[in-house]
Design an enzyme around this catalytic site. Structure first.
Site, PDB file in Angstrom:
ATOM      1  N   VAL A  46       0.834  -1.200   0.000  1.00 56.57           N
ATOM      2  CA  VAL A  46       0.000   0.000   0.000  1.00 56.57           C
ATOM      3  C   VAL A  46       0.875   1.259   0.000  1.00 56.57           C
ATOM      4  O   VAL A  46       0.588   2.238  -0.676  1.00 56.57           O
ATOM      5  CB  VAL A  46      -0.931  -0.018   1.235  1.00 56.57           C
ATOM      6  N   LYS A  99       0.072   1.204  -4.512  1.00 57.77           N
ATOM      7  CA  LYS A  99      -0.543   0.179  -5.374  1.00 57.77           C
ATOM      8  C   LYS A  99      -2.050   0.404  -5.539  1.00 57.77           C
ATOM      9  O   LYS A  99      -2.561   0.402  -6.652  1.00 57.77           O
ATOM     10  CB  LYS A  99      -0.280  -1.203  -4.774  1.00 57.77           C
ATOM     11  N   THR A 101      -2.874  -8.252  -5.195  1.00 59.30           N
ATOM     12  CA  THR A 101      -2.437  -9.096  -4.081  1.00 59.30           C
ATOM     13  C   THR A 101      -1.648  -8.280  -3.069  1.00 59.30           C
ATOM     14  O   THR A 101      -0.983  -7.315  -3.419  1.00 59.30           O
ATOM     15  CB  THR A 101      -1.538 -10.255  -4.573  1.00 59.30           C
ATOM     16  N   ASP A 110       6.790  12.158  -8.799  1.00 56.79           N
ATOM     17  CA  ASP A 110       6.586  13.574  -8.470  1.00 56.79           C
ATOM     18  C   ASP A 110       7.266  13.928  -7.153  1.00 56.79           C
ATOM     19  O   ASP A 110       7.723  15.054  -6.959  1.00 56.79           O
ATOM     20  CB  ASP A 110       5.090  13.901  -8.408  1.00 56.79           C
ATOM     21  N   SER A 112     -12.089 -60.615  25.374  1.00 54.83           N
ATOM     22  CA  SER A 112     -13.221 -60.192  24.563  1.00 54.83           C
ATOM     23  C   SER A 112     -13.840 -58.947  25.218  1.00 54.83           C
ATOM     24  O   SER A 112     -14.051 -58.933  26.425  1.00 54.83           O
ATOM     25  CB  SER A 112     -14.249 -61.326  24.518  1.00 54.83           C
ATOM     26  N   GLY A 113     -14.082 -57.914  24.442  1.00 54.72           N
ATOM     27  CA  GLY A 113     -14.667 -56.695  24.998  1.00 54.72           C
ATOM     28  C   GLY A 113     -13.633 -55.732  25.559  1.00 54.72           C
ATOM     29  O   GLY A 113     -13.982 -54.679  26.109  1.00 54.72           O
ATOM     30  N   SER A 129      -6.201 -64.230  21.346  1.00 50.29           N
ATOM     31  CA  SER A 129      -4.932 -64.959  21.516  1.00 50.29           C
ATOM     32  C   SER A 129      -4.485 -65.024  22.981  1.00 50.29           C
ATOM     33  O   SER A 129      -3.515 -64.370  23.349  1.00 50.29           O
ATOM     34  CB  SER A 129      -3.845 -64.378  20.606  1.00 50.29           C
TER      35      SER A 129
END
Lengths: 302, 628
Positions: free
Chosen positions: B33, B37, B111, B168, B469-470, B541
């Site tokens: 800026v 720009k 941009t 200028d 199990s579970g 297992s």
């Protein structure tokens, strides 16, 4: 240099076609928004070109507030028949039951219920993952930054600060469940591009764009056409015939006509070039507050 | 600038025809800026009469108490962005502006200039033919000027206009201008721009914008707008090698099969022989179809539908080319990346890569070096952070067709997409292919586990879950598999459900049958790992002996025993399949934990406490431990 090269309109057309094909190839359930105006007419024309000789491989969705100009609905139906596309029309059922209208509820609430909410309902009902719209970046400041493939979260909301970078023509079309994309194939077109394209491609438009004698009332400088018997006159008001036309089409009580004698396309383009006011000025919904369009978009409006 | 004609006397049709015949120039503005720009862009919009009466009235109001030119307008207000940004006083994104003259239509990508917006600049540059590099005449060439120019060369913008603004404010001094131009040329030389024009301007006062300024009689070059109206930026894409990425297969009925796409480079005519880049299968173009009628030829930039003379295997993502003009076809290449995400890039991570219409999983296999965008210095790195530029090698899961980016941006530019969030993470430009897949001779090496593992970009291994199990084995294994899959890994779960019903359905629950059950599962796990997979085995297992057997079968494959240690009371309370209830009622015999023992592993690689944390947390813990 003698190399054949494309004109700007040919380039814009080809890019829009590429975008439309990318949507058809990348999404499960795309839909194209059809608002019957000139931008929609260009979009329809581009979609026919993109998939020719196939028919347009997705439905066109019209969100009908029930307050559109009568001619728009007739035009819509004739287009669907002529070009053989699937037309889906949706009206917010609660809004309809509650007789939501621009006179009693004001433009802001009416638009929210009959347009924004209705659109969300229609998108959810159709489980559409991509909705194609005819918005352009030159229309309004907040649109200047929106992506061509613009991501929406599961609530259809736009996050302007967190947009995906969009490089070359490599579009990221990936979505997570519930998310969707809004796609704007004519993002890079200006109003003049749209008109010159309509002219060079001879695209059919509703006659409302062309000057004719129509019954209007003057509401603080804005000419409103009396399109049917539901119109509410204010005390002492009576319609009078004036030669007018419309620059944008929408709900008739919210769309201002301009005094004009431009009855042909060249005359319209000419008049547009000579007039120095921006297109959306005739649309009453934008004037509620500054940044109102951006806010509406974040809520899901197109 | 000549403006669109406005009087009714003009020949309307001629003017309209002229409108349809304009060319298009896309350019990018680089600068902050402070360099003026926004004022420059605002001035371009104003001078080309793109500012409408209602906008102008509100602008004049807003411009009070600001620095303005003769027109009484602060032009920078015209390029204001979103309200969120306006309130925060920052510009965070790319905005597109439009203006046109009688000769050209212009699309301006505006941009932000700061270093943290490298990604936005790269985004804007990706579709630009030309760039305006703004310099404040009082400040000269700065670090940011170098950064902008480097990014332009990285993205391949060929034409640069050095806009020495605020001339200028240095009293229109030629010496100041000449020094800036000399400084810039000295450093921009190696960046390889095709054209470089320097123009002294004052955007605020209008010097050298539309025409020669009386204040710079020493300057004999073009003014900015006439230069932009006439510069030839066409790279003659039509003369390049033919590239037609197939975007969509057009099949309205059984009698028509066309291939829709946009010609990315070169040209094609009816009767031409074309090749499919991946399969090298030839065909002849029999029709070029458009809604406006068939064409005899099509050039770069045209969106058409090609019909071929024979049935070929061709779908979206394939590229049509011509014999002798084929693109690279490989699964490895070197590329430069501009990283665009807060989440850094690491070698070994898997992403989705999109180039043209091709979308494939891809991995950064090597991070060669990072390039400092300010100094161009190259340094070693282990990751790439937001807004950094790095040179990397990338491997894709299957070969893709591509060109070096400098030859063709549309077939050499790609994006990387996150596999979980689907965010766009990076922009990439391909430098060269590393291995030509079509030359792979399969006799030249043995296909072994290492080769298969390299193809998958992962280390094969067996993760053996044990527990009551579970206890949560399957939940954890499922969550881990999901996460691995999302990361682009190839994993597979073996559990009672998918093994007992098929492979092992002949086995009962006697001790011998249980051992045979485990032996078969362990053998299958070994074969799967040998093929390159990460195998998750989820079996109770219960016996140490069985688990040792599984470990022995795995041999030299990485084997990790994961004990999901959940107290029996908890498992029984969960009882997801109602099995404990039935075991207690005596309906099931030899049920582990009830009337058959569970031998807790003494040497498990990892113990997860199933009663203390949620399965997701345990899966994360395991994922971290596995270091995949």
């Amino acid at each position: 240099m003698t190399t054949p090269s494309l004109t700007h309109l040919q380039t814009l057309e080809a890019e829009s076609i590429e975008i439309l094909r990318e949507v058809a190839a990348s999404f499960e359930r795309p839909v194209m928004m059809y608002s019957i105006g000139k931008d929609s007419s260009v979009l329809l024309h581009l979609a026919r070109k993109a998939f020719y000789p196939s028919k347009i491989p997705f439905p066109l969705l019209h969100v009908n507030t029930t307050w559109k100009f009568r001619e728009m609905i007739a035009f819509r139906d004739s287009m669907a028949e002529k070009h053989g596309f699937d037309l889906v029309s949706h009206t917010n059922p609660e809004g309809l039951a509650g007789n939501v209208n621009p006179f009693d509820h004001g433009s802001s609430r009416f638009t929210d219920i009959m347009k924004t909410q209705a659109l969300r309902q229609a998108l959810n009902a159709g489980r559409y993952d991509a909705a194609i719209g005819g918005a352009r970046r030159d229309e309004e400041k907040s649109r200047a930054k929106e992506r061509i493939f613009s991501h929406r979260n599961a609530n259809h909301a736009w996050d302007p600060k967190n947009q995906r970078p969009e490089l070359w023509r490599v579009f990221n079309t990936r979505l997570n469940p519930g998310e969707s994309m809004r796609v704007f194939p004519i993002s890079n077109w200006t109003e003049l591009d749209v008109w010159t394209y309509i002219y060079s491609e001879n695209i059919e438009l509703p006659s409302l764009y062309f000057a004719k004698q129509r019954p209007v009332v003057d509401r603080s400088g804005t000419l409103i056409m009396v399109d049917d018997e539901r119109f509410r006159f204010e005390a002492g008001e009576a319609p009078r015939l004036e030669t007018v036309r419309f620059r944008t089409l929408g709900d008739y009580p919210l769309t201002g006509a301009i005094r004009s004698t431009a009855a042909t396309l060249p005359e319209i383009i000419m008049e547009m070039q000579a007039s120095r006011t921006s297109e959306r000025e005739g649309r009453l919904i934008d004037s509620d507050s500054v940044g109102s369009m951006e806010k509406k978009k974040q809520e899901g409006y197109f | 600038m000549s403006l669109p004609m406005r009087t009714a006397d003009d020949d309307l049709d001629l003017w309209l025809d002229q409108q349809t015949q304009k060319s298009l120039l896309r350019f990018l503005t680089c600068g902050s800026v402070d360099d003026g720009k926004s004022t420059l862009i605002g001035r371009l919009l104003y001078d080309s009469q793109m500012v409408l009466d209602d906008q102008l009235a509100s602008l004049k109001k807003e411009s009070r108490n600001r620095m303005v030119g003769e027109e009484g307008i602060d032009f920078s207000l015209l390029v204001d962005g979103l309200t969120a940004e306006r309130e925060q006083g920052i510009t965070i994104d790319v905005a597109y502006r439009f203006f046109s003259t009688d000769k050209r239509k212009f699309i301006v990508a505006d941009t932000p200039g700061h270093e943290q917006y490298t990604r936005n600049m790269a985004t804007g540059a990706s579709n630009a033919d030309l760039a305006l590099v703004l310099i404040d005449a009082r400040k000269g060439v700065l670090t940011q000027t170098r950064r902008h120019s480097f990014i332009l060369s990285l993205i391949g913008v060929k034409h640069v206009v050095l806009v020495v603004n605020k001339i200028d404010l240095v009293d229109y001094d030629q010496a100041v201008f000449d020094k800036i131009v000399a400084d810039y040329r000295a450093f921009a030389g190696p960046l390889g721009f095709s054209s470089l024009e320097a123009i002294p301007v004052s955007a605020l006062r209008g010097d050298n914008m539309l025409g020669q300024s009386a204040n710079t009689t020493w300057y004999h070059g073009p003014a900015l707008v006439p230069y932009l109206e006439t510069i030839d930026v066409s790279e003659d894409r039509s003369a390049q090698k033919f590239r037609f990425p197939v975007q969509w297969v057009n099949r309205p009925n059984l009698d028509f099969r066309g291939f829709s796409g946009t010609v990315a480079a070169g040209s094609v005519a009816v009767g031409d022989e074309v090749l499919i880049a991946s399969s090298r299968k030839p065909a002849i173009v029999s029709r070029i179809v458009t809604m406006d009628g068939d064409l005899t030829s099509a050039i770069a930039g045209q969106a058409v539908t090609l019909v071929l003379d024979r049935e070929v295997d061709l779908s979206r993502g394939d590229v049509l080319t011509r014999p002798g003009e084929t693109p690279e076809f490989s699964n490895q290449f070197q590329a430069r990346l501009v990283w665009m995400s807060d989440e850094p890039a690491y070698p070994g991570r898997s992403y989705l890569l999109k180039v043209g219409a091709q979308l494939v999983p891809a991995t950064i296999t090597d991070l060669k070096f990072r390039t400092n965008v300010n100094t161009l210095e190259q340094t070693a790195a282990t990751k790439i952070d937001l807004n950094e530029v790095a040179t990397v090698t990338i491997a894709t899961d299957k070969p893709i067709a591509f060109d070096a980016y400098r030859r063709n941006a549309l077939t050499g530019g790609f994006i990387l997409v996150d596999r979980l969030s689907n965010a766009t993470l990076a922009a990439g430009t391909i430098e060269f292919g590393l291995r030509r897949a079509q030359n792979l001779t399969y006799q030249s090496f043995d296909v072994n586990r290492d080769v298969r593992a390299t193809m998958k970009g992962q280390k094969p291994r067996i993760v053996w879950f044990t527990g009551l199990s579970g206890s949560g084995k399957s939940s954890i294994a499922n969550l881990l598999e999901k996460r691995l899959t999302a990361e682009g890994r190839h994993a597979y779960i073996l559990d009672g459900d998918n093994v007992r019903h098929g492979l092992n359905k002949d086995l009962g629950f006697t001790e011998a049958a249980r051992v045979e059950n485990i032996r078969r599962v362990a053998e299958v796990a070994r074969l799967m790992a040998d093929s390159g997979l990460i195998v998750l085995v989820s079996f109770i297992s219960p016996f140490e002996k069985e688990r040792r057997l599984a470990r022995e079968i795995a041999g030299d494959i990485d084997f990790a025993e994961v004990y999901v240690d959940t107290p029996l009371e908890v498992c029984e309370a969960r009882d997801p399949k109602g099995l404990y209830k039935r075991a207690r009622a005596g309906e099931i015999k030899n049920f582990t934990g009830i009337d058959s023992p569970f031998e807790p592993p003494a040497n498990a690689e990892l113990v997860l406490h199933g009663a203390e944390e949620e399965p997701l947390a345990l899966a994360d813990q395991l994922h971290g431990w596995l270091k995949i």
